[in-house]
Write a protein that holds these residues in place. Structure first.
Motif, short mmCIF file in Angstrom:
data_model
loop_
_atom_site.label_atom_id
_atom_site.label_comp_id
_atom_site.label_asym_id
_atom_site.label_seq_id
_atom_site.Cartn_x
_atom_site.Cartn_y
_atom_site.Cartn_z
N GLU A 133 7.19 9.51 14.96
CA GLU A 133 6.48 9.59 13.68
C GLU A 133 5.79 10.93 13.47
O GLU A 133 5.80 11.48 12.35
N ALA A 134 5.18 11.47 14.52
CA ALA A 134 4.43 12.72 14.39
C ALA A 134 4.35 13.40 15.75
O ALA A 134 4.21 12.75 16.78
N LEU A 135 4.41 14.72 15.73
CA LEU A 135 4.38 15.50 16.97
C LEU A 135 2.95 15.73 17.44
O LEU A 135 1.98 15.51 16.71
N TYR A 136 2.82 16.19 18.69
CA TYR A 136 1.54 16.64 19.23
C TYR A 136 0.95 17.67 18.26
O TYR A 136 1.68 18.49 17.72
N PRO A 137 -0.36 17.61 17.97
CA PRO A 137 -1.41 16.80 18.60
C PRO A 137 -1.82 15.56 17.82
O PRO A 137 -2.95 15.10 17.94
N TYR A 141 -5.43 13.35 17.91
CA TYR A 141 -6.32 13.10 16.77
C TYR A 141 -6.58 11.60 16.61
O TYR A 141 -7.71 11.18 16.32
N ASP A 142 -5.53 10.79 16.78
CA ASP A 142 -5.67 9.35 16.59
C ASP A 142 -6.57 8.74 17.66
O ASP A 142 -7.45 7.92 17.35
N VAL A 143 -6.38 9.12 18.90
CA VAL A 143 -7.19 8.56 19.98
C VAL A 143 -8.65 8.93 19.80
O VAL A 143 -9.55 8.09 19.95
N LYS A 144 -8.91 10.16 19.44
CA LYS A 144 -10.29 10.58 19.22
C LYS A 144 -10.89 9.88 17.98
O LYS A 144 -12.09 9.58 17.95
N ASP A 189 -10.40 16.98 17.23
CA ASP A 189 -10.70 15.89 16.31
C ASP A 189 -9.74 15.92 15.13
O ASP A 189 -9.59 14.91 14.44
N GLY A 190 -9.12 17.07 14.90
CA GLY A 190 -8.18 17.20 13.79
C GLY A 190 -8.86 17.52 12.48
O GLY A 190 -10.10 17.54 12.39
N PRO A 191 -8.06 17.79 11.45
CA PRO A 191 -8.63 18.12 10.14
C PRO A 191 -9.20 16.90 9.45
O PRO A 191 -8.65 15.80 9.54
N ASP A 192 -10.32 17.09 8.78
CA ASP A 192 -10.97 16.03 7.99
C ASP A 192 -11.08 14.72 8.77
O ASP A 192 -10.58 13.67 8.35
N PRO A 193 -11.75 14.72 9.92
CA PRO A 193 -11.81 13.50 10.74
C PRO A 193 -12.66 12.41 10.09
O PRO A 193 -13.67 12.68 9.45
N GLU A 194 -12.21 11.16 10.24
CA GLU A 194 -13.00 10.02 9.78
C GLU A 194 -14.21 9.86 10.70
O GLU A 194 -14.18 10.24 11.86
N ASN A 195 -15.27 9.26 10.14
CA ASN A 195 -16.50 9.03 10.93
C ASN A 195 -16.95 10.30 11.64
O ASN A 195 -17.34 10.28 12.82
N ALA A 196 -16.91 11.40 10.89
CA ALA A 196 -17.14 12.72 11.49
C ALA A 196 -18.54 12.89 12.07
O ALA A 196 -18.74 13.72 12.95
#
Length: 329
Positions: A133-137, A141-144, A189-196
């Motif tokens: 579905e999606a490459l690293y990373p 991002y999902d785990v964090k 954490d990736g771009p625009d993280p939820e619960n930042a």
């Protein structure tokens, strides 16, 4: 496992074509299952049995809880296992499944989650985006994001947000170790993280046969001579093409003073804990508690089978009680 390559070639005006990148196929890969692994290992370990998956009477589960939404309609889910009885704020264990960053799902951790919940921990099994579905990373991002979700919802589920461990098996072990090694590094954490407003830091790592380095001499990941390796599918490039990505994704590249206490629970397959000795040297240099539980005759998938399941459970319980001593279980 799918073997077909899906290519995207970027062309730069006046130059040779850029390196070709393997793109996600969009087709789920169901090649890794616990039942399939059991049948395979029976040939070499005829006395093994599957761990008892019965739900303990003391435990309840809340299933299919969304923790992240991607592109408005793609929901990532988790399941929460906990005691039926009300209890004081308990430590949580976020559990990340294996499958070569390409296969598997959160149900693979259900048996262990049930037993950990019976011990008084709140066990949370989570899915994440696989390389189909999606490459690293993306998976990082999902785990964090799952860690931040747990902290944001800790009060609702009786979780102590200061006592969160992350556990992973195989590819999930690598992701767990990577999450702990990059504590405080907001890049992952990736771009625009939820619960930042909630940090994605964890306070303990339980790495079950997850590699610590993709580029270490001990590592066996990245051999594409017979078929495309799991790592190559995840990174989109072979190790020879983009070694820097493989190095960046290695927990060993990030371990430092912010890395929390860690237990390494390992099989007899040395390449599955490549870089462990060097990783421990760094932890020791910072005075960070770490320990190893090894099963010298065990296959890689040992955690799913007797006679190794119960000692694995005990090792996790003892480690959790060591690093989170309040209210031993």
């Amino acid at each position: 496992m799918l073997r077909k390559r899906f290519w995207t070639i970027a062309l730069v005006a006046g130059s040779l074509p850029a390196l070709a990148q393997i793109q996600p196929s969009g087709v789920p890969d169901t090649s890794f299952t616990v039942a399939g692994s059991y049948q395979k290992e029976l040939k070499y370990h005829p006395s093994i049995t599957l761990a008892d998956s019965t739900m303990p009477a003391s435990v309840t589960v809340l299933r299919n809880v969304p923790y992240r939404t991607i592109n408005k309609d793609r929901k990532l889910l988790l399941d929460i296992y906990r005691k039926r009885e009300k209890q004081a704020k308990a430590p949580a264990i976020l559990m990340i499944h294996g499958g070569g960053w390409r296969s598997g799902d959160r149900t693979h951790n259900a048996t262990l989650a049930r037993r950990l919940a019976d011990k008084g921990f709140i066990a949370i099994t989570a899915d994440y985006r696989l390389s189909t579905e999606a490459l690293y990373p993306a998976a990082v991002y999902d785990v964090k994001a799952a860690v931040r979700w747990i902290k944001a919802n800790a009060a609702q589920y009786g979780i102590d947000p200061a006592r969160i461990a992350i556990l992973g098996f195989s590819a999930g072990g690598e992701l767990a170790a990577f999450t702990g090694a990059t504590n405080g590094n907001k890049k992952y954490d990736g771009p625009d993280p939820e619960n930042a407003k909630y940090p994605s830091t964890v306070q303990a790592v339980i790495d079950i046969d997850g590699t610590l380095s993709f580029v270490h001499p001990e590592s066996g990941e990245g051999n594409d001579s017979k078929s495309i390796s799991a790592g190559t599918y995840w990174f989109g490039y072979s190790k020879a093409e983009r070694r820097e990505i493989w190095e960046e994704a290695s927990p060993l590249a990030h371990v430092g003073s912010s890395t929390p206490p860690t237990i390494f629970i390992n099989s007899s397959v040395d390449r599955m804990h490549a870089g462990r000795t060097d990783f421990i040297k760094v932890l020791d240099g910072h005075g960070t508690y770490n320990t190893i539980k090894s099963f010298p005759d065990a296959p890689h998938t040992f955690m799913f089978f007797n006679p190794w399941f119960e000692p694995t459970l005990v090792a996790i319980k003892d480690f959790m009680n060591k690093v989170f001593p309040s209210g031993k279980r």
